[in-house]
Design a protein around this motif. Sequence first.
Motif, short mmCIF file in Angstrom:
data_model
loop_
_atom_site.label_atom_id
_atom_site.label_comp_id
_atom_site.label_asym_id
_atom_site.label_seq_id
_atom_site.Cartn_x
_atom_site.Cartn_y
_atom_site.Cartn_z
N ALA A 125 0.82 -1.22 0.00
CA ALA A 125 0.00 0.00 0.00
C ALA A 125 0.85 1.26 0.00
N ALA A 126 1.96 1.24 0.75
CA ALA A 126 2.82 2.42 0.82
C ALA A 126 3.43 2.73 -0.54
N VAL A 127 3.88 1.69 -1.24
CA VAL A 127 4.47 1.88 -2.57
C VAL A 127 3.42 2.41 -3.55
N ALA A 128 2.23 1.83 -3.51
CA ALA A 128 1.15 2.28 -4.39
C ALA A 128 0.78 3.73 -4.09
N GLY A 129 0.68 4.07 -2.81
CA GLY A 129 0.32 5.43 -2.44
C GLY A 129 1.35 6.45 -2.88
N GLN A 130 2.63 6.14 -2.72
CA GLN A 130 3.69 7.04 -3.16
C GLN A 130 3.66 7.24 -4.67
N TRP A 131 3.42 6.15 -5.39
CA TRP A 131 3.36 6.23 -6.85
C TRP A 131 2.17 7.09 -7.30
N LEU A 132 1.03 6.92 -6.65
CA LEU A 132 -0.13 7.75 -6.99
C LEU A 132 0.15 9.21 -6.69
N GLN A 133 0.80 9.48 -5.58
CA GLN A 133 1.12 10.86 -5.22
C GLN A 133 2.01 11.51 -6.29
N LYS A 134 3.00 10.75 -6.78
CA LYS A 134 3.87 11.28 -7.83
C LYS A 134 3.10 11.57 -9.11
N ASN A 135 1.97 10.88 -9.27
CA ASN A 135 1.16 11.06 -10.48
C ASN A 135 -0.04 11.97 -10.23
N GLY A 136 0.00 12.71 -9.13
CA GLY A 136 -1.00 13.74 -8.90
C GLY A 136 -2.24 13.33 -8.15
N VAL A 137 -2.24 12.13 -7.55
CA VAL A 137 -3.39 11.68 -6.77
C VAL A 137 -2.90 11.40 -5.35
N ASP A 138 -3.39 12.15 -4.39
CA ASP A 138 -2.92 11.92 -3.02
C ASP A 138 -4.06 12.10 -2.03
N GLY A 139 -3.74 11.97 -0.77
CA GLY A 139 -4.73 12.16 0.29
C GLY A 139 -5.87 11.18 0.20
N LYS A 140 -7.06 11.68 0.49
CA LYS A 140 -8.25 10.81 0.50
C LYS A 140 -8.56 10.27 -0.89
N GLY A 141 -8.25 11.07 -1.92
CA GLY A 141 -8.52 10.59 -3.27
C GLY A 141 -7.75 9.33 -3.59
N ALA A 142 -6.49 9.29 -3.16
CA ALA A 142 -5.67 8.10 -3.39
C ALA A 142 -6.19 6.93 -2.59
N GLN A 143 -6.57 7.20 -1.33
CA GLN A 143 -7.08 6.13 -0.47
C GLN A 143 -8.36 5.53 -1.04
N ASP A 144 -9.29 6.38 -1.46
CA ASP A 144 -10.54 5.90 -2.02
C ASP A 144 -10.30 5.09 -3.31
N ALA A 145 -9.38 5.60 -4.13
CA ALA A 145 -9.11 4.93 -5.40
C ALA A 145 -8.48 3.55 -5.17
N LEU A 146 -7.59 3.44 -4.20
CA LEU A 146 -6.96 2.16 -3.91
C LEU A 146 -7.97 1.17 -3.33
N VAL A 147 -8.89 1.66 -2.51
CA VAL A 147 -9.94 0.78 -1.99
C VAL A 147 -10.79 0.25 -3.15
N ALA A 148 -11.17 1.15 -4.06
CA ALA A 148 -12.01 0.76 -5.20
C ALA A 148 -11.32 -0.25 -6.10
N SER A 149 -10.00 -0.09 -6.27
CA SER A 149 -9.25 -0.95 -7.18
C SER A 149 -8.64 -2.16 -6.49
N ASP A 150 -8.96 -2.35 -5.21
CA ASP A 150 -8.39 -3.46 -4.43
C ASP A 150 -6.87 -3.38 -4.38
N GLY A 151 -6.36 -2.15 -4.27
CA GLY A 151 -4.93 -1.94 -4.12
C GLY A 151 -4.15 -1.83 -5.41
N ASN A 152 -4.83 -1.91 -6.55
CA ASN A 152 -4.17 -1.86 -7.86
C ASN A 152 -3.89 -0.41 -8.24
N PRO A 153 -2.63 0.05 -8.21
CA PRO A 153 -2.35 1.48 -8.42
C PRO A 153 -2.63 1.97 -9.83
N GLY A 154 -2.41 1.11 -10.84
CA GLY A 154 -2.69 1.52 -12.21
C GLY A 154 -4.16 1.79 -12.43
#
Length: 329
Positions: A175-204
Amino acid sequence: MTLAPWNEEAWRNLHERRQRNALPHALLLCGAEGLGKREFADAFANALLCSVPRADGYACGECRACRLFAAGTHPDIVRVNFELRDDGKLRTEITVDQIRFLNERLSLTAQFGGGQIALIDPADAMNNSAGNALLKTLEEPTPGTVIVLLADHPSRLAATIRSRCQRIEFRVPAAAVAGQWLQKNGVDGKGAQDALVASDGNPGLALAWSRSGAIQLRGEVAKDLHDLGAGLVQAWDVAQRWSRDQADLRLRFAAALAQRQGRASVQGANSPLALTAATDLPKLAQWFDQVNRTRDLLRGPLRPELALLEVLSAWSVGQGGNSSKMERI
Protein backbone atom coordinates in the motif's frame (compact mmCIF):
# COMPACT_ATOMS: atom_id res chain seq x y z
CA MET A 1 11.52 4.60 -20.13
CA THR A 2 10.89 4.24 -16.39
CA LEU A 3 8.78 1.33 -15.21
CA ALA A 4 6.55 1.28 -12.15
CA PRO A 5 8.71 0.68 -9.05
CA TRP A 6 7.02 -2.63 -8.20
CA ASN A 7 8.17 -4.05 -11.55
CA GLU A 8 11.84 -3.16 -11.24
CA GLU A 9 12.87 -6.50 -9.74
CA ALA A 10 11.34 -8.44 -12.63
CA TRP A 11 13.22 -6.16 -15.03
CA ARG A 12 16.53 -6.71 -13.27
CA ASN A 13 16.01 -10.48 -13.37
CA LEU A 14 15.37 -10.49 -17.11
CA HIS A 15 18.28 -8.14 -17.75
CA GLU A 16 20.61 -10.41 -15.79
CA ARG A 17 19.43 -13.43 -17.80
CA ARG A 18 19.99 -11.54 -21.03
CA GLN A 19 23.56 -10.75 -20.01
CA ARG A 20 24.13 -14.49 -19.49
CA ASN A 21 22.49 -15.30 -22.86
CA ALA A 22 19.92 -17.27 -20.89
CA LEU A 23 16.69 -15.59 -21.94
CA PRO A 24 13.77 -17.99 -22.45
CA HIS A 25 12.27 -18.14 -25.91
CA ALA A 26 8.77 -17.53 -24.54
CA LEU A 27 7.53 -15.36 -21.67
CA LEU A 28 4.10 -15.19 -20.09
CA LEU A 29 3.48 -11.83 -18.43
CA CYS A 30 0.41 -12.20 -16.28
CA GLY A 31 -1.46 -10.28 -13.64
CA ALA A 32 -4.39 -7.94 -13.26
CA GLU A 33 -4.95 -5.07 -15.65
CA GLY A 34 -3.29 -1.89 -14.40
CA LEU A 35 -0.10 -3.36 -12.92
CA GLY A 36 2.11 -2.30 -15.82
CA LYS A 37 2.76 -5.53 -17.71
CA ARG A 38 2.05 -3.94 -21.09
CA GLU A 39 4.48 -1.09 -20.46
CA PHE A 40 6.96 -3.73 -19.28
CA ALA A 41 6.49 -5.76 -22.48
CA ASP A 42 7.01 -2.71 -24.68
CA ALA A 43 10.16 -1.69 -22.80
CA PHE A 44 11.50 -5.23 -23.00
CA ALA A 45 10.82 -5.51 -26.74
CA ASN A 46 12.44 -2.13 -27.35
CA ALA A 47 15.50 -3.18 -25.32
CA LEU A 48 15.89 -6.44 -27.26
CA LEU A 49 15.82 -4.59 -30.57
CA CYS A 50 17.99 -1.66 -29.48
CA SER A 51 21.46 -1.52 -31.07
CA VAL A 52 23.18 -0.04 -28.00
CA PRO A 53 21.13 -0.78 -24.84
CA ARG A 54 22.03 1.04 -21.65
CA ALA A 55 23.88 -0.59 -18.78
CA ASP A 56 20.61 -1.09 -16.89
CA GLY A 57 19.14 -2.99 -19.82
CA TYR A 58 16.81 -0.30 -21.13
CA ALA A 59 16.85 0.82 -24.76
CA CYS A 60 18.97 3.86 -25.61
CA GLY A 61 16.06 5.60 -27.34
CA GLU A 62 18.33 7.19 -29.94
CA CYS A 63 19.60 4.53 -32.36
CA ARG A 64 17.86 3.75 -35.64
CA ALA A 65 16.19 0.66 -34.16
CA CYS A 66 14.77 2.72 -31.29
CA ARG A 67 13.46 5.40 -33.65
CA LEU A 68 11.74 2.77 -35.77
CA PHE A 69 10.33 1.12 -32.66
CA ALA A 70 8.93 4.46 -31.43
CA ALA A 71 7.37 5.07 -34.83
CA GLY A 72 5.81 1.59 -34.86
CA THR A 73 7.66 0.60 -38.02
CA HIS A 74 10.43 -1.71 -36.80
CA PRO A 75 10.31 -4.75 -39.10
CA ASP A 76 11.39 -7.29 -36.48
CA ILE A 77 8.53 -6.91 -34.03
CA VAL A 78 5.17 -8.56 -34.62
CA ARG A 79 2.16 -7.51 -32.57
CA VAL A 80 -0.90 -9.74 -32.38
CA ASN A 81 -3.95 -7.93 -30.99
CA PHE A 82 -7.68 -7.86 -31.58
CA GLU A 83 -8.48 -7.19 -35.24
CA LEU A 84 -11.48 -5.47 -36.78
CA ARG A 85 -14.37 -7.56 -38.05
CA ASP A 86 -16.01 -6.90 -41.40
CA ASP A 87 -18.61 -4.71 -39.68
CA GLY A 88 -15.89 -2.46 -38.24
CA LYS A 89 -16.13 -3.71 -34.65
CA LEU A 90 -13.22 -5.25 -32.75
CA ARG A 91 -13.14 -9.00 -32.45
CA THR A 92 -13.31 -10.46 -28.97
CA GLU A 93 -10.86 -13.29 -29.70
CA ILE A 94 -7.53 -13.82 -31.42
CA THR A 95 -8.03 -16.12 -34.39
CA VAL A 96 -6.08 -18.99 -35.89
CA ASP A 97 -5.35 -16.96 -39.03
CA GLN A 98 -3.58 -14.33 -36.93
CA ILE A 99 -1.38 -16.96 -35.29
CA ARG A 100 -0.65 -18.63 -38.62
CA PHE A 101 0.49 -15.29 -39.97
CA LEU A 102 2.65 -14.83 -36.88
CA ASN A 103 4.23 -18.25 -37.38
CA GLU A 104 5.05 -17.42 -40.99
CA ARG A 105 6.63 -14.11 -40.01
CA LEU A 106 8.76 -15.68 -37.30
CA SER A 107 10.05 -18.31 -39.74
CA LEU A 108 11.70 -15.55 -41.80
CA THR A 109 15.13 -14.06 -41.16
CA ALA A 110 15.20 -10.92 -39.04
CA GLN A 111 15.68 -7.88 -41.26
CA PHE A 112 18.07 -6.15 -38.88
CA GLY A 113 20.20 -9.28 -38.55
CA GLY A 114 19.38 -9.87 -34.88
CA GLY A 115 16.34 -11.59 -33.47
CA GLN A 116 12.60 -11.13 -33.76
CA ILE A 117 10.10 -10.51 -30.99
CA ALA A 118 6.37 -11.18 -30.95
CA LEU A 119 3.85 -9.67 -28.55
CA ILE A 120 0.51 -11.48 -28.25
CA ASP A 121 -1.98 -9.40 -26.28
CA PRO A 122 -4.30 -10.56 -24.85
CA ALA A 123 -3.00 -14.09 -25.20
CA ASP A 124 -5.83 -15.42 -23.03
CA ALA A 125 -8.23 -14.39 -25.81
CA MET A 126 -6.81 -16.90 -28.30
CA ASN A 127 -9.45 -19.39 -29.36
CA ASN A 128 -8.63 -23.11 -29.24
CA SER A 129 -7.48 -23.28 -32.85
CA ALA A 130 -5.21 -20.28 -32.39
CA GLY A 131 -3.69 -21.77 -29.27
CA ASN A 132 -3.02 -25.07 -31.03
CA ALA A 133 -1.39 -23.23 -33.93
CA LEU A 134 0.94 -21.41 -31.53
CA LEU A 135 2.07 -24.61 -29.81
CA LYS A 136 4.33 -25.78 -32.64
CA THR A 137 6.20 -22.47 -32.67
CA LEU A 138 6.57 -22.61 -28.89
CA GLU A 139 7.91 -26.15 -29.12
CA GLU A 140 10.29 -25.43 -32.02
CA PRO A 141 11.15 -21.72 -31.81
CA THR A 142 13.21 -19.98 -34.47
CA PRO A 143 16.69 -19.15 -33.11
CA GLY A 144 16.83 -15.62 -31.74
CA THR A 145 13.05 -15.32 -31.48
CA VAL A 146 11.32 -14.28 -28.27
CA ILE A 147 7.54 -14.63 -27.92
CA VAL A 148 5.85 -12.61 -25.19
CA LEU A 149 2.30 -13.51 -24.17
CA LEU A 150 0.32 -11.06 -22.04
CA ALA A 151 -2.67 -12.27 -20.05
CA ASP A 152 -4.95 -10.73 -17.46
CA HIS A 153 -6.44 -14.21 -16.91
CA PRO A 154 -3.68 -16.77 -17.51
CA SER A 155 -5.86 -19.65 -16.32
CA ARG A 156 -7.79 -19.31 -19.58
CA LEU A 157 -4.68 -20.36 -21.49
CA ALA A 158 -4.20 -24.04 -22.20
CA ALA A 159 -1.84 -25.77 -19.76
CA THR A 160 0.29 -26.88 -22.72
CA ILE A 161 0.94 -23.23 -23.59
CA ARG A 162 1.58 -22.11 -20.02
CA SER A 163 4.08 -24.91 -19.47
CA ARG A 164 6.19 -23.76 -22.42
CA CYS A 165 6.57 -20.19 -21.17
CA GLN A 166 8.64 -18.60 -18.43
CA ARG A 167 5.99 -17.00 -16.23
CA ILE A 168 6.42 -13.51 -14.77
CA GLU A 169 3.77 -12.50 -12.25
CA PHE A 170 2.69 -8.88 -11.85
CA ARG A 171 1.30 -8.46 -8.35
CA VAL A 172 -0.35 -5.66 -6.41
CA PRO A 173 2.39 -3.74 -4.56
CA ALA A 174 2.44 -2.78 -0.90
CA ALA A 175 0.00 0.00 0.00
CA ALA A 176 2.82 2.42 0.82
CA VAL A 177 4.47 1.88 -2.57
CA ALA A 178 1.15 2.28 -4.39
CA GLY A 179 0.32 5.43 -2.44
CA GLN A 180 3.69 7.04 -3.16
CA TRP A 181 3.36 6.23 -6.85
CA LEU A 182 -0.13 7.75 -6.99
CA GLN A 183 1.12 10.86 -5.22
CA LYS A 184 3.87 11.28 -7.83
CA ASN A 185 1.16 11.06 -10.48
CA GLY A 186 -1.00 13.74 -8.90
CA VAL A 187 -3.39 11.68 -6.77
CA ASP A 188 -2.92 11.92 -3.02
CA GLY A 189 -4.73 12.16 0.29
CA LYS A 190 -8.25 10.81 0.50
CA GLY A 191 -8.52 10.59 -3.27
CA ALA A 192 -5.67 8.10 -3.39
CA GLN A 193 -7.08 6.13 -0.47
CA ASP A 194 -10.54 5.90 -2.02
CA ALA A 195 -9.11 4.93 -5.40
CA LEU A 196 -6.96 2.16 -3.91
CA VAL A 197 -9.94 0.78 -1.99
CA ALA A 198 -12.01 0.76 -5.20
CA SER A 199 -9.25 -0.95 -7.18
CA ASP A 200 -8.39 -3.46 -4.43
CA GLY A 201 -4.93 -1.94 -4.12
CA ASN A 202 -4.17 -1.86 -7.86
CA PRO A 203 -2.35 1.48 -8.42
CA GLY A 204 -2.69 1.52 -12.21
CA LEU A 205 -6.44 1.12 -12.06
CA ALA A 206 -6.62 3.57 -9.16
CA LEU A 207 -4.88 6.22 -11.25
CA ALA A 208 -7.01 5.60 -14.34
CA TRP A 209 -10.24 5.60 -12.36
CA SER A 210 -9.29 8.75 -10.46
CA ARG A 211 -8.67 10.60 -13.71
CA SER A 212 -11.81 9.33 -15.43
CA GLY A 213 -14.30 9.88 -12.61
CA ALA A 214 -14.92 6.15 -12.23
CA ILE A 215 -14.64 6.38 -8.43
CA GLN A 216 -17.86 8.41 -8.41
CA LEU A 217 -19.43 5.81 -10.69
CA ARG A 218 -18.58 3.12 -8.13
CA GLY A 219 -20.47 5.11 -5.52
CA GLU A 220 -23.49 5.22 -7.80
CA VAL A 221 -23.32 1.46 -8.28
CA ALA A 222 -23.17 0.91 -4.51
CA LYS A 223 -26.20 3.14 -4.00
CA ASP A 224 -28.15 1.38 -6.74
CA LEU A 225 -27.44 -2.04 -5.20
CA HIS A 226 -28.46 -0.78 -1.78
CA ASP A 227 -31.67 0.77 -3.12
CA LEU A 228 -32.52 -2.40 -5.06
CA GLY A 229 -32.05 -4.51 -1.97
CA ALA A 230 -34.19 -2.11 0.05
CA GLY A 231 -36.96 -2.13 -2.58
CA LEU A 232 -36.55 1.62 -3.22
CA VAL A 233 -36.01 1.29 -6.98
CA GLN A 234 -37.01 -1.14 -9.72
CA ALA A 235 -34.51 -3.43 -11.43
CA TRP A 236 -35.75 -2.41 -14.88
CA ASP A 237 -35.10 1.29 -14.24
CA VAL A 238 -31.57 0.58 -13.02
CA ALA A 239 -30.91 -1.81 -15.93
CA GLN A 240 -31.91 0.82 -18.47
CA ARG A 241 -29.73 3.45 -16.84
CA TRP A 242 -26.71 1.14 -16.58
CA SER A 243 -27.08 0.00 -20.19
CA ARG A 244 -26.68 3.57 -21.41
CA ASP A 245 -23.43 4.35 -19.60
CA GLN A 246 -20.38 2.09 -19.02
CA ALA A 247 -22.36 -1.06 -18.34
CA ASP A 248 -19.30 -3.31 -18.17
CA LEU A 249 -17.52 -1.08 -15.65
CA ARG A 250 -20.66 -0.85 -13.53
CA LEU A 251 -20.86 -4.64 -13.44
CA ARG A 252 -17.20 -4.84 -12.57
CA PHE A 253 -17.77 -2.55 -9.62
CA ALA A 254 -20.88 -4.50 -8.64
CA ALA A 255 -18.94 -7.76 -8.56
CA ALA A 256 -16.14 -6.19 -6.53
CA LEU A 257 -18.61 -4.71 -4.04
CA ALA A 258 -20.33 -8.06 -3.61
CA GLN A 259 -16.95 -9.70 -3.04
CA ARG A 260 -16.02 -7.10 -0.41
CA GLN A 261 -19.44 -7.54 1.17
CA GLY A 262 -18.85 -11.26 1.54
CA ARG A 263 -15.36 -10.76 2.91
CA ALA A 264 -16.63 -8.26 5.46
CA SER A 265 -19.43 -10.59 6.53
CA VAL A 266 -16.94 -13.37 7.23
CA GLN A 267 -14.61 -11.07 9.14
CA GLY A 268 -17.36 -9.27 11.03
CA ALA A 269 -16.09 -5.94 9.68
CA ASN A 270 -17.90 -2.91 8.29
CA SER A 271 -19.24 -3.76 4.85
CA PRO A 272 -19.59 -1.56 1.76
CA LEU A 273 -23.31 -2.26 1.30
CA ALA A 274 -24.61 -3.23 4.75
CA LEU A 275 -27.05 -5.65 3.15
CA THR A 276 -26.07 -9.30 3.22
CA ALA A 277 -25.70 -11.33 6.40
CA ALA A 278 -23.22 -14.16 6.69
CA THR A 279 -26.00 -16.72 6.18
CA ASP A 280 -26.50 -15.32 2.66
CA LEU A 281 -22.93 -15.94 1.54
CA PRO A 282 -23.79 -18.79 -0.88
CA LYS A 283 -26.31 -16.53 -2.63
CA LEU A 284 -23.75 -13.75 -2.72
CA ALA A 285 -21.19 -16.05 -4.33
CA GLN A 286 -23.73 -17.20 -6.92
CA TRP A 287 -24.58 -13.61 -7.76
CA PHE A 288 -20.88 -12.73 -8.10
CA ASP A 289 -20.52 -15.49 -10.70
CA GLN A 290 -23.67 -14.34 -12.46
CA VAL A 291 -22.33 -10.79 -12.74
CA ASN A 292 -19.15 -12.01 -14.40
CA ARG A 293 -21.13 -14.17 -16.82
CA THR A 294 -23.25 -11.13 -17.67
CA ARG A 295 -20.10 -9.15 -18.47
CA ASP A 296 -19.29 -11.80 -21.07
CA LEU A 297 -22.84 -11.62 -22.44
CA LEU A 298 -22.49 -7.88 -22.99
CA ARG A 299 -19.83 -8.58 -25.62
CA GLY A 300 -22.37 -10.46 -27.72
CA PRO A 301 -25.49 -9.46 -29.67
CA LEU A 302 -27.88 -9.63 -26.68
CA ARG A 303 -29.59 -6.35 -25.77
CA PRO A 304 -27.61 -5.03 -22.79
CA GLU A 305 -30.64 -3.89 -20.80
CA LEU A 306 -32.08 -7.42 -20.87
CA ALA A 307 -28.86 -9.00 -19.61
CA LEU A 308 -28.62 -6.33 -16.91
CA LEU A 309 -32.26 -6.78 -15.93
CA GLU A 310 -31.71 -10.47 -15.21
CA VAL A 311 -28.70 -9.94 -12.96
CA LEU A 312 -30.18 -6.93 -11.16
CA SER A 313 -33.45 -8.74 -10.57
CA ALA A 314 -31.51 -11.60 -9.04
CA TRP A 315 -29.80 -9.16 -6.69
CA SER A 316 -33.08 -7.58 -5.65
CA VAL A 317 -34.69 -10.95 -4.93
CA GLY A 318 -31.60 -12.26 -3.18
CA GLN A 319 -31.53 -9.36 -0.76
CA GLY A 320 -35.15 -9.81 0.18
CA GLY A 321 -35.90 -6.12 0.50
CA ASN A 322 -33.35 -5.36 3.23
CA SER A 323 -33.78 -1.70 4.17
CA SER A 324 -30.73 -1.16 6.34
CA LYS A 325 -28.76 1.99 5.88
CA MET A 326 -25.78 1.84 3.50
CA GLU A 327 -22.47 2.90 4.98
CA ARG A 328 -20.54 5.68 3.32
CA ILE A 329 -17.91 4.29 0.94
